[in-house]
Write a protein that holds these residues in place. Structure first.
Motif, PDB file in Angstrom:
ATOM      1  N   THR A  47       5.688  18.414   1.869  1.00 23.92           N
ATOM      2  CA  THR A  47       5.030  18.197   0.579  1.00 23.92           C
ATOM      3  C   THR A  47       5.996  17.506  -0.378  1.00 23.92           C
ATOM      4  OG1 THR A  47       3.618  20.124   0.931  1.00 23.92           O
ATOM      5  CG2 THR A  47       3.827  19.337  -1.330  1.00 23.92           C
ATOM      6  N   GLY A  48       7.256  17.901  -0.355  1.00 18.90           N
ATOM      7  CA  GLY A  48       8.268  17.234  -1.173  1.00 18.90           C
ATOM      8  C   GLY A  48       8.436  15.778  -0.771  1.00 18.90           C
ATOM      9  N   GLU A  49       8.455  15.524   0.528  1.00 19.58           N
ATOM     10  CA  GLU A  49       8.569  14.145   1.015  1.00 19.58           C
ATOM     11  C   GLU A  49       7.341  13.329   0.614  1.00 19.58           C
ATOM     12  OE1 GLU A  49       9.495  14.321   5.194  1.00 19.58           O
ATOM     13  OE2 GLU A  49      11.372  15.410   4.811  1.00 19.58           O
ATOM     14  N   LEU A  50       6.175  13.953   0.638  1.00 20.46           N
ATOM     15  CA  LEU A  50       4.958  13.279   0.183  1.00 20.46           C
ATOM     16  C   LEU A  50       5.071  12.902  -1.291  1.00 20.46           C
ATOM     17  CD1 LEU A  50       2.036  12.301   0.538  1.00 20.46           C
ATOM     18  CD2 LEU A  50       1.298  14.681   0.160  1.00 20.46           C
ATOM     19  N   ALA A  51       5.575  13.820  -2.095  1.00 17.26           N
ATOM     20  CA  ALA A  51       5.747  13.532  -3.525  1.00 17.26           C
ATOM     21  C   ALA A  51       6.655  12.322  -3.722  1.00 17.26           C
ATOM     22  CB  ALA A  51       6.327  14.756  -4.239  1.00 17.26           C
ATOM     23  N   ILE A 108       4.839   9.076  -2.715  1.00 23.69           N
ATOM     24  CA  ILE A 108       3.802   8.768  -3.707  1.00 23.69           C
ATOM     25  C   ILE A 108       4.456   8.158  -4.941  1.00 23.69           C
ATOM     26  CG2 ILE A 108       2.203   9.820  -5.358  1.00 23.69           C
ATOM     27  CD1 ILE A 108       1.260  11.664  -3.080  1.00 23.69           C
ATOM     28  N   ARG A 109       5.559   8.754  -5.378  1.00 26.75           N
ATOM     29  CA  ARG A 109       6.274   8.229  -6.548  1.00 26.75           C
ATOM     30  C   ARG A 109       6.709   6.792  -6.307  1.00 26.75           C
ATOM     31  NH1 ARG A 109      11.526   8.051  -7.508  1.00 26.75           N
ATOM     32  NH2 ARG A 109      12.071   9.562  -5.897  1.00 26.75           N
ATOM     33  N   LYS A 110       7.124   6.481  -5.100  1.00 19.18           N
ATOM     34  CA  LYS A 110       7.591   5.138  -4.748  1.00 19.18           C
ATOM     35  C   LYS A 110       6.454   4.224  -4.277  1.00 19.18           C
ATOM     36  CE  LYS A 110      12.197   6.751  -3.579  1.00 19.18           C
ATOM     37  NZ  LYS A 110      13.195   6.947  -2.514  1.00 19.18           N
ATOM     38  N   THR A 148       5.357  -0.351   9.698  1.00 18.04           N
ATOM     39  CA  THR A 148       5.466   0.942  10.361  1.00 18.04           C
ATOM     40  C   THR A 148       4.955   2.052   9.444  1.00 18.04           C
ATOM     41  OG1 THR A 148       6.996   2.542  11.359  1.00 18.04           O
ATOM     42  CG2 THR A 148       7.860   1.190   9.576  1.00 18.04           C
ATOM     43  N   ILE A 149       4.475   3.116  10.045  1.00 17.21           N
ATOM     44  CA  ILE A 149       3.994   4.263   9.258  1.00 17.21           C
ATOM     45  C   ILE A 149       5.174   5.060   8.688  1.00 17.21           C
ATOM     46  CG2 ILE A 149       3.844   5.874  11.189  1.00 17.21           C
ATOM     47  CD1 ILE A 149       1.197   6.911   9.907  1.00 17.21           C
ATOM     48  N   LYS A 150       6.359   4.886   9.271  1.00 16.92           N
ATOM     49  CA  LYS A 150       7.545   5.651   8.867  1.00 16.92           C
ATOM     50  C   LYS A 150       7.831   5.455   7.375  1.00 16.92           C
ATOM     51  CE  LYS A 150      11.004   8.240  10.094  1.00 16.92           C
ATOM     52  NZ  LYS A 150      10.677   9.641  10.019  1.00 16.92           N
ATOM     53  N   GLY A 151       7.990   6.588   6.678  1.00 16.94           N
ATOM     54  CA  GLY A 151       8.352   6.542   5.274  1.00 16.94           C
ATOM     55  C   GLY A 151       7.216   6.167   4.335  1.00 16.94           C
ATOM     56  N   THR A 152       5.971   6.393   4.788  1.00 16.01           N
ATOM     57  CA  THR A 152       4.806   6.018   3.973  1.00 16.01           C
ATOM     58  C   THR A 152       4.025   7.255   3.539  1.00 16.01           C
ATOM     59  OG1 THR A 152       3.326   5.829   5.882  1.00 16.01           O
ATOM     60  CG2 THR A 152       4.537   3.826   5.236  1.00 16.01           C
ATOM     61  N   ILE A 153       3.156   7.049   2.571  1.00 19.57           N
ATOM     62  CA  ILE A 153       2.256   8.116   2.138  1.00 19.57           C
ATOM     63  C   ILE A 153       1.428   8.595   3.327  1.00 19.57           C
ATOM     64  CG2 ILE A 153       0.269   8.663   0.677  1.00 19.57           C
ATOM     65  CD1 ILE A 153       1.420   6.620  -1.382  1.00 19.57           C
TER      66      ILE A 153
END
Length: 98
Positions: A35-39, A42-44, A53-58
């Motif tokens: 959830t923190g990584e999602l936040a 989203i901020r970025k 790539t899907i890596k590092g995405t929402i």
């Protein structure tokens, strides 16, 4: 795996690949971490369509959150589709939805 999964099928798939009720706390801590990584993404505003790539995405982090929600539900033998339907009935009254 089928292209179009129901929530119940997704939950069953996760249970078949990763199910250990003694790890309830671990799954919960992973949910909080994701959830923190999602936040952060989203901020970025990191999106799949802007990347190769899907890596590092929402999209990736939403999957991870969904995964751990399903893993926790599996530990408690909770059917998320049933929960959705029951809670939606409450929400229809509470929020005067269709």
């Amino acid at each position: 795996m089928e292209e179009n999964l129901t929530l119940r099928e997704l939950q069953a798939y996760i249970k078949s690949t990763d199910h250990n009720p003694t790890l309830k706390e671990h799954y919960f801590y992973k949910l909080i971490e994701e959830t923190g990584e999602l936040a952060e993404v989203i901020r970025k505003n990191r999106r799949l369509e802007a990347s190769d790539t899907i890596k590092g995405t929402i999209e990736e982090e939403l999957y991870d959150v969904l995964y751990y929600v399903a893993a926790i539900a599996n530990c408690y033998d909770i059917d998320l589709e049933t929960c959705f339907r029951l809670k939606e009935e409450i929400n229809k009254v509470k929020w005067r939805k269709g």
